[in-house]
Write a protein that holds these residues in place. Sequence first.
Motif, PDB file in Angstrom:
ATOM      1  N   ASP A  66      21.976  10.201 -32.880  1.00 39.17           N
ATOM      2  CA  ASP A  66      23.054  11.153 -33.156  1.00 39.17           C
ATOM      3  C   ASP A  66      23.555  10.994 -34.598  1.00 39.17           C
ATOM      4  N   PHE A  67      22.720  11.424 -35.529  1.00 38.61           N
ATOM      5  CA  PHE A  67      23.032  11.373 -36.951  1.00 38.61           C
ATOM      6  C   PHE A  67      24.268  12.222 -37.281  1.00 38.61           C
ATOM      7  N   THR A  68      24.379  13.386 -36.686  1.00 36.05           N
ATOM      8  CA  THR A  68      25.430  14.331 -37.043  1.00 36.05           C
ATOM      9  C   THR A  68      26.818  13.778 -36.756  1.00 36.05           C
ATOM     10  N   THR A  69      27.037  13.193 -35.602  1.00 35.89           N
ATOM     11  CA  THR A  69      28.345  12.631 -35.279  1.00 35.89           C
ATOM     12  C   THR A  69      28.706  11.529 -36.259  1.00 35.89           C
ATOM     13  N   ALA A  70      27.740  10.681 -36.610  1.00 39.36           N
ATOM     14  CA  ALA A  70      27.988   9.612 -37.579  1.00 39.36           C
ATOM     15  C   ALA A  70      28.325  10.180 -38.953  1.00 39.36           C
ATOM     16  N   ALA A  71      27.595  11.210 -39.379  1.00 38.70           N
ATOM     17  CA  ALA A  71      27.861  11.836 -40.676  1.00 38.70           C
ATOM     18  C   ALA A  71      29.250  12.462 -40.696  1.00 38.70           C
ATOM     19  N   CYS A  72      29.640  13.098 -39.615  1.00 36.16           N
ATOM     20  CA  CYS A  72      30.973  13.689 -39.541  1.00 36.16           C
ATOM     21  C   CYS A  72      32.051  12.605 -39.638  1.00 36.16           C
ATOM     22  N   GLY A 107      26.240   2.431 -47.032  1.00 32.64           N
ATOM     23  CA  GLY A 107      25.205   1.395 -46.972  1.00 32.64           C
ATOM     24  C   GLY A 107      24.598   1.222 -45.591  1.00 32.64           C
ATOM     25  N   ASP A 108      24.232  -0.023 -45.277  1.00 29.59           N
ATOM     26  CA  ASP A 108      23.584  -0.342 -44.006  1.00 29.59           C
ATOM     27  C   ASP A 108      24.456  -0.013 -42.795  1.00 29.59           C
ATOM     28  N   ARG A 109      25.764  -0.024 -42.992  1.00 36.49           N
ATOM     29  CA  ARG A 109      26.684   0.239 -41.893  1.00 36.49           C
ATOM     30  C   ARG A 109      26.398   1.581 -41.230  1.00 36.49           C
ATOM     31  N   PHE A 110      25.955   2.565 -42.000  1.00 36.84           N
ATOM     32  CA  PHE A 110      25.757   3.894 -41.440  1.00 36.84           C
ATOM     33  C   PHE A 110      24.781   3.865 -40.274  1.00 36.84           C
ATOM     34  N   TYR A 111      23.565   3.424 -40.505  1.00 40.58           N
ATOM     35  CA  TYR A 111      22.587   3.395 -39.404  1.00 40.58           C
ATOM     36  C   TYR A 111      22.803   2.223 -38.464  1.00 40.58           C
ATOM     37  N   ASP A 112      23.265   1.121 -38.985  1.00 38.44           N
ATOM     38  CA  ASP A 112      23.415  -0.064 -38.155  1.00 38.44           C
ATOM     39  C   ASP A 112      24.574   0.061 -37.171  1.00 38.44           C
ATOM     40  N   CYS A 113      25.657   0.712 -37.592  1.00 42.40           N
ATOM     41  CA  CYS A 113      26.853   0.748 -36.751  1.00 42.40           C
ATOM     42  C   CYS A 113      27.280   2.136 -36.285  1.00 42.40           C
ATOM     43  N   LEU A 114      27.036   3.151 -37.088  1.00 37.88           N
ATOM     44  CA  LEU A 114      27.598   4.466 -36.771  1.00 37.88           C
ATOM     45  C   LEU A 114      26.636   5.398 -36.041  1.00 37.88           C
ATOM     46  N   VAL A 115      25.367   5.393 -36.391  1.00 38.46           N
ATOM     47  CA  VAL A 115      24.404   6.287 -35.729  1.00 38.46           C
ATOM     48  C   VAL A 115      24.030   5.673 -34.382  1.00 38.46           C
ATOM     49  N   LYS A 116      24.436   6.342 -33.339  1.00 34.89           N
ATOM     50  CA  LYS A 116      24.184   5.861 -31.977  1.00 34.89           C
ATOM     51  C   LYS A 116      23.077   6.689 -31.331  1.00 34.89           C
ATOM     52  N   PRO A 117      22.439   6.117 -30.326  1.00 34.67           N
ATOM     53  CA  PRO A 117      21.455   6.920 -29.583  1.00 34.67           C
ATOM     54  C   PRO A 117      22.173   7.965 -28.732  1.00 34.67           C
ATOM     55  N   PHE A 118      21.527   9.114 -28.563  1.00 39.36           N
ATOM     56  CA  PHE A 118      22.039  10.090 -27.616  1.00 39.36           C
ATOM     57  C   PHE A 118      21.912   9.512 -26.214  1.00 39.36           C
ATOM     58  N   TRP A 119      22.770   9.951 -25.312  1.00 42.91           N
ATOM     59  CA  TRP A 119      22.760   9.418 -23.953  1.00 42.91           C
ATOM     60  C   TRP A 119      21.446   9.677 -23.232  1.00 42.91           C
ATOM     61  N   TRP A 120      20.700  10.662 -23.659  1.00 45.92           N
ATOM     62  CA  TRP A 120      19.449  11.026 -22.988  1.00 45.92           C
ATOM     63  C   TRP A 120      18.224  10.315 -23.558  1.00 45.92           C
ATOM     64  N   ALA A 151      14.193   1.649 -44.594  1.00 44.43           N
ATOM     65  CA  ALA A 151      14.396   0.462 -43.762  1.00 44.43           C
ATOM     66  C   ALA A 151      15.390   0.739 -42.643  1.00 44.43           C
ATOM     67  N   ALA A 152      16.396   1.556 -42.931  1.00 40.99           N
ATOM     68  CA  ALA A 152      17.418   1.853 -41.929  1.00 40.99           C
ATOM     69  C   ALA A 152      16.820   2.491 -40.681  1.00 40.99           C
ATOM     70  N   LYS A 153      15.817   3.326 -40.861  1.00 38.72           N
ATOM     71  CA  LYS A 153      15.170   3.976 -39.708  1.00 38.72           C
ATOM     72  C   LYS A 153      14.500   2.934 -38.804  1.00 38.72           C
ATOM     73  N   ASP A 169      14.466  -0.594 -33.918  1.00 38.24           N
ATOM     74  CA  ASP A 169      14.404  -1.938 -33.344  1.00 38.24           C
ATOM     75  C   ASP A 169      15.666  -2.270 -32.548  1.00 38.24           C
ATOM     76  N   LYS A 170      16.793  -1.775 -33.004  1.00 37.81           N
ATOM     77  CA  LYS A 170      18.067  -2.069 -32.339  1.00 37.81           C
ATOM     78  C   LYS A 170      18.229  -1.308 -31.026  1.00 37.81           C
ATOM     79  N   TYR A 171      17.826  -0.044 -31.003  1.00 39.08           N
ATOM     80  CA  TYR A 171      18.169   0.804 -29.862  1.00 39.08           C
ATOM     81  C   TYR A 171      17.013   1.164 -28.932  1.00 39.08           C
ATOM     82  N   ILE A 172      15.793   1.058 -29.381  1.00 39.49           N
ATOM     83  CA  ILE A 172      14.664   1.430 -28.525  1.00 39.49           C
ATOM     84  C   ILE A 172      14.053   0.152 -27.972  1.00 39.49           C
TER      85      ILE A 172
END
Length: 184
Positions: free
Chosen positions: A12-18, A52-65, A93-95, A100-103
């Motif tokens: 969910d990139f969009t929610t994190a970007a918002c 920085g790294d916080r964006f993908y590491d902390c803010l971009v979450k997986p969709f519930w599905w 690297a963030a991708k 690795d973190k969520y899948i």
Amino acid sequence: MIILDLDGVLADFTTAACEVHGHPNYVSTRWGFYEDWGITTDQFWDKIHADGDRFYDCLVKPFWWMNDLLGLIERADDYVIMSSPSNDPAGYAAKKIWCDKYIDRPVKLIVGSEKHLLAGPDRLLIDDYDENVRKFRAAGGYTLTFPQLWNGNSGAVDNRGGYVSDRLDNWKTYISTLHEGRVG
């Protein structure tokens, strides 16, 4: 082979970007949603890169599905995840870090924007960006526009699972017929 997009399909990139831009309750209904805030593409990405790294590491979450979708895809065919990076080298690297973190299974990850270069009659692209889908199809690939409010398949957002499942059944039938034709 299925080529699966990351942002907008699994992540969910969009929610994190918002959130980064101070619009945590904004609901995106178009691709260039940040233009509604009166900012340019560069301003949009500069603020994300500054996080920085916080964006993908902390803010971009997986969709519930995400896990259900991966299960459907794994039952349909082999797959790779292909994700378009920003122009910040750290985005590559963030991708991988995010995957690795969520899948919870090994993934093959390709980071690149030109998804249509992988198109072929035995390749399915699942992507939420209409332009990627159009280019992939024009290059000879099979496509599935993942339902999101910001794309031409927004009418299917209330039944994403059923829609994707039906299209993957069509894919399995198509690819089986394609392979039979090669053997026979």
